[in-house]
Design a protein around this motif. Structure first.
Motif, mmCIF file in Angstrom:
data_model
loop_
_atom_site.group_PDB
_atom_site.id
_atom_site.type_symbol
_atom_site.label_atom_id
_atom_site.label_comp_id
_atom_site.label_asym_id
_atom_site.label_seq_id
_atom_site.Cartn_x
_atom_site.Cartn_y
_atom_site.Cartn_z
ATOM 1 N N ARG A 28 0.753 -1.228 0.130
ATOM 2 C CA ARG A 28 -0.121 0.072 -0.086
ATOM 3 C C ARG A 28 0.882 1.121 0.107
ATOM 4 O O ARG A 28 0.482 2.171 -0.802
ATOM 5 N N VAL A 29 1.775 1.163 0.849
ATOM 6 C CA VAL A 29 2.881 2.548 0.931
ATOM 7 C C VAL A 29 3.720 2.510 -0.344
ATOM 8 O O VAL A 29 3.719 3.758 -0.974
ATOM 9 N N ARG A 30 4.085 1.633 -0.930
ATOM 10 C CA ARG A 30 4.736 1.699 -2.304
ATOM 11 C C ARG A 30 3.704 2.172 -3.280
ATOM 12 O O ARG A 30 4.215 2.824 -4.134
ATOM 13 N N GLY A 31 2.450 1.868 -3.358
ATOM 14 C CA GLY A 31 1.630 2.352 -4.395
ATOM 15 C C GLY A 31 1.299 3.914 -4.373
ATOM 16 O O GLY A 31 0.614 4.351 -5.483
ATOM 17 N N LEU A 32 1.642 4.544 -3.473
ATOM 18 C CA LEU A 32 1.235 5.904 -3.374
ATOM 19 C C LEU A 32 1.515 6.707 -4.607
ATOM 20 O O LEU A 32 0.645 7.423 -5.341
ATOM 21 N N PRO A 33 2.871 6.740 -5.169
ATOM 22 C CA PRO A 33 3.055 7.583 -6.159
ATOM 23 C C PRO A 33 2.439 7.163 -7.536
ATOM 24 O O PRO A 33 1.958 8.134 -8.042
ATOM 25 N N SER A 57 -5.507 22.839 -2.461
ATOM 26 C CA SER A 57 -5.540 22.394 -3.903
ATOM 27 C C SER A 57 -5.129 20.960 -4.184
ATOM 28 O O SER A 57 -4.503 20.440 -3.057
ATOM 29 N N MET A 58 -5.582 20.383 -5.061
ATOM 30 C CA MET A 58 -4.953 18.935 -5.506
ATOM 31 C C MET A 58 -3.350 18.969 -5.369
ATOM 32 O O MET A 58 -2.743 18.099 -4.956
ATOM 33 N N GLN A 59 -2.938 19.975 -6.090
ATOM 34 C CA GLN A 59 -1.260 20.071 -6.007
ATOM 35 C C GLN A 59 -0.820 20.272 -4.637
ATOM 36 O O GLN A 59 0.371 19.570 -4.244
ATOM 37 N N GLU A 60 -1.552 20.861 -3.933
ATOM 38 C CA GLU A 60 -0.937 21.207 -2.373
ATOM 39 C C GLU A 60 -0.977 19.948 -1.820
ATOM 40 O O GLU A 60 -0.247 19.560 -0.966
ATOM 41 N N HIS A 61 -2.189 19.073 -1.838
ATOM 42 C CA HIS A 61 -2.059 17.857 -1.368
ATOM 43 C C HIS A 61 -1.193 16.860 -1.592
ATOM 44 O O HIS A 61 -0.383 16.213 -0.828
ATOM 45 N N ALA A 62 -0.595 17.032 -3.073
ATOM 46 C CA ALA A 62 0.423 16.061 -3.380
ATOM 47 C C ALA A 62 1.759 16.883 -2.729
ATOM 48 O O ALA A 62 2.623 15.849 -2.186
ATOM 49 N N GLY A 63 1.663 18.053 -2.667
ATOM 50 C CA GLY A 63 3.091 18.632 -2.022
ATOM 51 C C GLY A 63 3.130 18.132 -0.450
ATOM 52 O O GLY A 63 4.336 18.074 0.018
ATOM 53 N N GLU A 156 -2.500 4.910 5.512
ATOM 54 C CA GLU A 156 -3.831 5.570 5.972
ATOM 55 C C GLU A 156 -3.915 7.087 5.913
ATOM 56 O O GLU A 156 -4.899 7.821 5.159
ATOM 57 N N HIS A 157 -2.692 7.869 5.817
ATOM 58 C CA HIS A 157 -2.547 9.067 5.883
ATOM 59 C C HIS A 157 -2.506 9.471 4.345
ATOM 60 O O HIS A 157 -3.220 10.333 3.792
ATOM 61 N N ASP A 158 -1.805 8.596 3.343
ATOM 62 C CA ASP A 158 -1.883 8.735 2.207
ATOM 63 C C ASP A 158 -3.413 8.524 1.408
ATOM 64 O O ASP A 158 -3.653 9.454 0.910
ATOM 65 N N ASP A 159 -4.140 7.594 2.063
ATOM 66 C CA ASP A 159 -5.533 7.472 1.513
ATOM 67 C C ASP A 159 -6.420 8.583 1.794
ATOM 68 O O ASP A 159 -7.088 9.053 1.143
ATOM 69 N N HIS A 160 -6.077 9.301 3.153
ATOM 70 C CA HIS A 160 -6.709 10.457 3.533
ATOM 71 C C HIS A 160 -6.583 11.528 2.540
ATOM 72 O O HIS A 160 -7.661 12.224 2.119
ATOM 73 N N HIS A 161 -5.454 11.708 2.070
ATOM 74 C CA HIS A 161 -5.145 12.920 1.165
ATOM 75 C C HIS A 161 -5.569 12.355 -0.291
ATOM 76 O O HIS A 161 -6.058 13.237 -0.938
#
Length: 172
Positions: A28-33, A57-63, A156-161
Protein backbone atom coordinates in the motif's frame (compact mmCIF):
# COMPACT_ATOMS: atom_id res chain seq x y z
CA UNK A 1 -25.35 13.11 0.27
CA UNK A 2 -21.76 12.03 0.78
CA UNK A 3 -20.66 10.43 4.03
CA UNK A 4 -18.89 13.08 6.13
CA UNK A 5 -15.15 12.38 6.43
CA UNK A 6 -13.41 12.15 9.77
CA UNK A 7 -10.67 14.75 10.17
CA UNK A 8 -7.19 13.25 10.21
CA UNK A 9 -6.38 14.54 13.69
CA UNK A 10 -9.59 12.95 15.01
CA UNK A 11 -8.68 9.49 13.72
CA UNK A 12 -8.05 6.76 16.25
CA UNK A 13 -5.99 3.69 15.50
CA UNK A 14 -5.88 0.17 16.83
CA UNK A 15 -2.59 -1.47 15.94
CA UNK A 16 -3.63 -5.02 16.73
CA UNK A 17 -3.30 -6.74 13.38
CA UNK A 18 -0.75 -9.53 12.88
CA UNK A 19 2.79 -8.86 11.77
CA UNK A 20 2.10 -11.24 8.88
CA UNK A 21 0.31 -8.36 7.10
CA UNK A 22 3.64 -6.51 6.76
CA UNK A 23 4.12 -7.25 3.03
CA UNK A 24 0.58 -6.13 2.20
CA UNK A 25 0.95 -2.90 4.17
CA UNK A 26 4.28 -2.16 2.48
CA UNK A 27 2.60 -2.63 -0.91
CA UNK A 28 0.00 0.00 0.00
CA UNK A 29 2.80 2.40 0.93
CA UNK A 30 4.73 1.57 -2.24
CA UNK A 31 1.69 2.37 -4.39
CA UNK A 32 1.20 6.01 -3.40
CA UNK A 33 3.17 7.64 -6.24
CA UNK A 34 1.39 5.64 -8.96
CA UNK A 35 -2.03 6.21 -7.42
CA UNK A 36 -1.44 9.95 -7.05
CA UNK A 37 -0.05 10.24 -10.57
CA UNK A 38 -3.09 8.38 -11.89
CA UNK A 39 -5.39 10.91 -10.22
CA UNK A 40 -3.50 14.05 -11.25
CA UNK A 41 -1.72 13.53 -14.57
CA UNK A 42 -3.40 15.13 -17.54
CA UNK A 43 -5.54 17.50 -15.47
CA UNK A 44 -5.46 21.18 -16.44
CA UNK A 45 -3.13 23.28 -14.31
CA UNK A 46 -6.05 25.58 -13.40
CA UNK A 47 -7.84 22.63 -11.77
CA UNK A 48 -4.70 21.34 -10.05
CA UNK A 49 -4.01 24.61 -8.26
CA UNK A 50 -7.62 25.63 -7.59
CA UNK A 51 -8.64 25.82 -3.96
CA UNK A 52 -12.05 25.19 -2.49
CA UNK A 53 -12.20 28.05 -0.01
CA UNK A 54 -9.39 27.62 2.49
CA UNK A 55 -8.80 23.96 1.64
CA UNK A 56 -5.62 22.90 -0.12
CA UNK A 57 -5.58 22.42 -3.87
CA UNK A 58 -4.94 19.02 -5.44
CA UNK A 59 -1.34 20.03 -6.04
CA UNK A 60 -0.93 21.20 -2.46
CA UNK A 61 -2.17 17.82 -1.22
CA UNK A 62 0.49 16.19 -3.41
CA UNK A 63 3.11 18.57 -2.05
CA UNK A 64 2.02 17.86 1.52
CA UNK A 65 2.53 14.14 0.97
CA UNK A 66 6.03 14.92 -0.32
CA UNK A 67 6.70 17.19 2.66
CA UNK A 68 5.93 14.36 5.08
CA UNK A 69 8.34 11.87 3.53
CA UNK A 70 11.10 13.39 5.65
CA UNK A 71 9.10 12.64 8.81
CA UNK A 72 8.51 9.02 7.79
CA UNK A 73 12.19 8.48 7.05
CA UNK A 74 13.09 10.15 10.33
CA UNK A 75 10.74 7.88 12.23
CA UNK A 76 12.46 4.88 10.64
CA UNK A 77 15.72 6.35 11.94
CA UNK A 78 14.10 6.56 15.39
CA UNK A 79 13.08 2.89 15.27
CA UNK A 80 16.53 1.86 14.05
CA UNK A 81 18.15 3.83 16.89
CA UNK A 82 15.87 2.13 19.42
CA UNK A 83 14.41 5.42 20.64
CA UNK A 84 11.47 5.02 23.02
CA UNK A 85 9.42 7.84 21.41
CA UNK A 86 9.17 8.71 17.73
CA UNK A 87 9.80 12.26 16.55
CA UNK A 88 6.72 14.46 16.50
CA UNK A 89 5.03 15.83 13.41
CA UNK A 90 4.49 19.55 13.01
CA UNK A 91 0.72 19.59 13.36
CA UNK A 92 0.57 23.15 11.98
CA UNK A 93 1.84 21.84 8.60
CA UNK A 94 4.13 24.87 8.39
CA UNK A 95 6.35 23.23 5.76
CA UNK A 96 3.41 22.74 3.42
CA UNK A 97 1.96 26.20 4.03
CA UNK A 98 5.33 27.84 3.31
CA UNK A 99 6.28 25.68 0.31
CA UNK A 100 3.96 27.33 -2.25
CA UNK A 101 3.45 24.00 -4.02
CA UNK A 102 1.07 25.65 -6.49
CA UNK A 103 3.99 27.69 -7.87
CA UNK A 104 6.00 24.66 -9.02
CA UNK A 105 5.38 22.14 -11.76
CA UNK A 106 3.28 19.16 -10.70
CA UNK A 107 5.80 16.89 -12.43
CA UNK A 108 8.55 18.11 -10.06
CA UNK A 109 6.42 17.21 -7.02
CA UNK A 110 5.55 13.79 -8.44
CA UNK A 111 9.17 12.97 -9.33
CA UNK A 112 10.41 13.98 -5.88
CA UNK A 113 7.62 12.06 -4.16
CA UNK A 114 8.41 8.93 -6.17
CA UNK A 115 12.12 9.22 -5.25
CA UNK A 116 11.49 9.82 -1.53
CA UNK A 117 8.85 7.11 -1.22
CA UNK A 118 11.12 4.63 -3.02
CA UNK A 119 13.76 5.21 -0.34
CA UNK A 120 11.22 4.71 2.45
CA UNK A 121 9.99 1.46 0.88
CA UNK A 122 13.56 0.29 0.18
CA UNK A 123 14.23 0.52 3.90
CA UNK A 124 10.99 -1.27 4.80
CA UNK A 125 11.83 -4.05 2.32
CA UNK A 126 15.22 -4.55 3.99
CA UNK A 127 13.81 -5.12 7.50
CA UNK A 128 13.65 -8.55 9.04
CA UNK A 129 10.86 -9.77 11.32
CA UNK A 130 12.51 -8.40 14.44
CA UNK A 131 12.84 -4.92 12.98
CA UNK A 132 9.29 -4.93 11.58
CA UNK A 133 8.05 -5.71 15.11
CA UNK A 134 10.23 -3.13 16.91
CA UNK A 135 8.15 -0.67 18.94
CA UNK A 136 8.21 2.97 20.01
CA UNK A 137 5.59 5.41 21.23
CA UNK A 138 3.84 7.64 18.72
CA UNK A 139 3.93 11.13 20.30
CA UNK A 140 0.46 12.36 19.29
CA UNK A 141 -1.44 9.09 19.59
CA UNK A 142 0.32 8.24 22.89
CA UNK A 143 0.37 4.58 21.93
CA UNK A 144 3.03 2.01 21.16
CA UNK A 145 3.43 1.20 17.51
CA UNK A 146 5.56 -1.22 15.56
CA UNK A 147 7.34 -0.45 12.30
CA UNK A 148 4.49 -2.25 10.51
CA UNK A 149 2.04 0.05 12.33
CA UNK A 150 3.96 3.13 11.18
CA UNK A 151 3.70 1.88 7.61
CA UNK A 152 -0.03 1.32 8.08
CA UNK A 153 -0.42 4.79 9.63
CA UNK A 154 1.35 6.33 6.63
CA UNK A 155 -0.79 4.34 4.19
CA UNK A 156 -3.91 5.59 5.96
CA UNK A 157 -2.60 9.18 5.78
CA UNK A 158 -1.89 8.69 2.07
CA UNK A 159 -5.45 7.48 1.51
CA UNK A 160 -6.84 10.41 3.50
CA UNK A 161 -5.17 12.84 1.10
CA UNK A 162 -6.00 10.80 -2.00
CA UNK A 163 -9.65 10.96 -0.91
CA UNK A 164 -9.31 14.74 -0.59
CA UNK A 165 -7.88 14.94 -4.11
CA UNK A 166 -10.73 12.79 -5.42
CA UNK A 167 -13.26 15.09 -3.75
CA UNK A 168 -11.68 18.08 -5.47
CA UNK A 169 -11.73 16.27 -8.82
CA UNK A 170 -15.46 15.66 -8.42
CA UNK A 171 -16.02 19.25 -7.29
CA UNK A 172 -14.15 20.88 -10.16
Amino acid sequence: MAVPRTKWVEREFSFDFPLGLYASVVERVRGLPARLEDLLRGRPREALVRRDGGRWSMQEHAGHLLDLEELGLGRLDDFEAGLPVLRAADMTNRKTHEADHNAVALEDILIALRRERAEFVRRLDAYDEGMAARTATHPRLKTRMRVVDLAYFIAEHDDHHLASVSELIRLF
